[in-house]
Write a protein that holds these residues in place. Sequence first.
Motif, short mmCIF file in Angstrom:
data_model
loop_
_atom_site.label_atom_id
_atom_site.label_comp_id
_atom_site.label_asym_id
_atom_site.label_seq_id
_atom_site.Cartn_x
_atom_site.Cartn_y
_atom_site.Cartn_z
N VAL A 1 0.86 -1.18 0.00
CA VAL A 1 0.00 0.00 0.00
C VAL A 1 0.90 1.24 0.00
O VAL A 1 1.74 1.40 0.88
CB VAL A 1 -0.90 0.02 1.25
CG1 VAL A 1 -1.81 1.25 1.24
CG2 VAL A 1 -1.72 -1.27 1.35
N ALA B 1 -2.33 6.33 -0.10
CA ALA B 1 -3.25 5.45 -0.86
C ALA B 1 -4.71 5.79 -0.60
O ALA B 1 -5.57 5.49 -1.43
CB ALA B 1 -2.98 4.00 -0.52
N GLU B 2 -4.97 6.44 0.56
CA GLU B 2 -6.36 6.81 0.86
C GLU B 2 -6.88 7.82 -0.19
O GLU B 2 -8.08 7.95 -0.39
CB GLU B 2 -6.50 7.34 2.29
CG GLU B 2 -5.71 8.59 2.63
CD GLU B 2 -4.25 8.29 3.04
OE1 GLU B 2 -3.72 7.24 2.64
OE2 GLU B 2 -3.66 9.13 3.74
N THR C 1 -5.00 8.13 -3.49
CA THR C 1 -4.62 7.65 -4.83
C THR C 1 -5.12 6.25 -5.16
O THR C 1 -5.13 5.85 -6.32
CB THR C 1 -3.08 7.60 -4.96
OG1 THR C 1 -2.58 6.63 -4.01
CG2 THR C 1 -2.44 8.95 -4.71
N TYR C 2 -5.49 5.46 -4.15
CA TYR C 2 -5.86 4.06 -4.32
C TYR C 2 -4.70 3.22 -4.83
O TYR C 2 -4.91 2.14 -5.38
CB TYR C 2 -7.05 3.90 -5.30
CG TYR C 2 -8.38 3.86 -4.61
CD1 TYR C 2 -8.82 4.94 -3.86
CD2 TYR C 2 -9.19 2.73 -4.69
CE1 TYR C 2 -10.04 4.89 -3.22
CE2 TYR C 2 -10.40 2.69 -4.07
CZ TYR C 2 -10.83 3.76 -3.33
OH TYR C 2 -12.04 3.72 -2.70
N ASP C 3 -3.46 3.67 -4.69
CA ASP C 3 -2.33 2.90 -5.21
C ASP C 3 -1.95 1.77 -4.24
O ASP C 3 -1.25 1.98 -3.26
CB ASP C 3 -1.13 3.81 -5.49
CG ASP C 3 -0.05 3.09 -6.29
OD1 ASP C 3 -0.14 1.86 -6.44
OD2 ASP C 3 0.89 3.76 -6.76
N VAL C 4 -2.46 0.61 -4.56
CA VAL C 4 -2.14 -0.60 -3.79
C VAL C 4 -1.57 -1.60 -4.78
O VAL C 4 -2.21 -1.90 -5.79
CB VAL C 4 -3.41 -1.18 -3.12
CG1 VAL C 4 -3.09 -2.48 -2.38
CG2 VAL C 4 -4.04 -0.16 -2.18
N LYS D 1 -0.19 0.12 6.75
CA LYS D 1 -1.36 -0.22 5.95
C LYS D 1 -1.12 -1.52 5.18
O LYS D 1 -2.02 -2.32 4.99
CB LYS D 1 -1.71 0.91 4.98
CG LYS D 1 -2.35 2.11 5.62
CD LYS D 1 -3.05 2.99 4.57
CE LYS D 1 -3.60 4.26 5.16
NZ LYS D 1 -2.56 5.26 5.48
N TYR E 1 -3.46 -4.78 5.36
CA TYR E 1 -4.04 -5.35 4.14
C TYR E 1 -3.77 -6.85 4.08
O TYR E 1 -4.65 -7.64 3.75
CB TYR E 1 -3.44 -4.64 2.91
CG TYR E 1 -4.18 -4.90 1.63
CD1 TYR E 1 -5.13 -4.00 1.14
CD2 TYR E 1 -3.94 -6.05 0.87
CE1 TYR E 1 -5.81 -4.23 -0.03
CE2 TYR E 1 -4.62 -6.30 -0.31
CZ TYR E 1 -5.55 -5.38 -0.76
OH TYR E 1 -6.22 -5.62 -1.93
#
Length: 302
Positions: free
Chosen positions: A126, A130-131, A133-136, A163, A167
């Motif tokens: 993560v 990321a909250e 960009t959503y980059d996971v 994070k 995850y």
Amino acid sequence: MLIINKKVQDALRQNQAVVALESTIISHGMPYPTNVKVALEVESTINKTGAIAATIGIIDGDIIVGMTHEQIEEFGSRQGIVKVSGRDLAYVTSKKLWGSTTVAATMIIAKMAGIDVFVTGGIGGVHRGAELTYDVSNDLDELSKTRLIVVCAGPKAILDVEKTVEYLETKGVPLVGYQTDTLPLFYTRTSDINVPIRLDTPQDIAKLYVCQAEMELRPSVLVANPISEEDSVDHVKMDQWIKESLTKAKALGIKGKEETPFLLKKIVELSGGESLEANTKLIINNAKLGAEIALSLAKERR
Ligand code: PSU
Ligand code: MN
């Protein structure tokens, strides 16, 4: 087409230890010629133990399991190799392109080939922010659904490590600290994050994996192997370099699959090569452990 080299095929048929290796670290993770030198050294570290190393990559659309030294050399210097994650696999093979495989893509291919143990440097995870960009990383998703033993030196420190651990828990991935109670962070040996499972021998890791398989649990067993104390980078300095690299990436609008290679490269520059030295050492350290685990697993199954 899936092409498994003869030595790897023979080893798999005879239930011998095989260790899969990725190729994005060669094409996008390290500069030439260090990348080639390290890739070959990692292979020889594994081969010396009696296990068989199989570096995985895509050449003209063919999936190669067990690249030759010439192919590894070409991967290290060739321009325009596509970084292939799960998403890109069918595109690159259908278009007959050259592709280097990330942790996620290498896992998929190792599974196809029947290999159980895979060694890398650091997994994707993560990303910080990321909250928004959503980059996971696709690596995490693959870890949750493709059962292998994946050996790494922890999540890359450029990530939001807490994070990433959350995850992995959500997805049911057993995260094992090898001879450590705290999570190693790639360039550094320790952190203030506890690992949920600690195991101290390759045999124990092989046994855990056998149970995971017997119960048909889908996730991989993720092993975090700390870099040695003397190769570890000072974490205060490293934090600074990471922050600077992240600021630079933001300013240049770098995101998506380009982000990780950009950050690793920037950190090599800012650290005057210190991070590259650590990256080299940790992956060889992981190769040793991966080979021992693969040898233990072969014994367990005999
Ligand atoms: N570890 C390294 N160097 C690397 C990588 C990992 O020491 O270059 C690569 C791996 O292939 C990993 C990928 O799967 O970075 C993650 O990319 P992303 O964050 O875009 O998912
Ligand atoms: Mn990403």
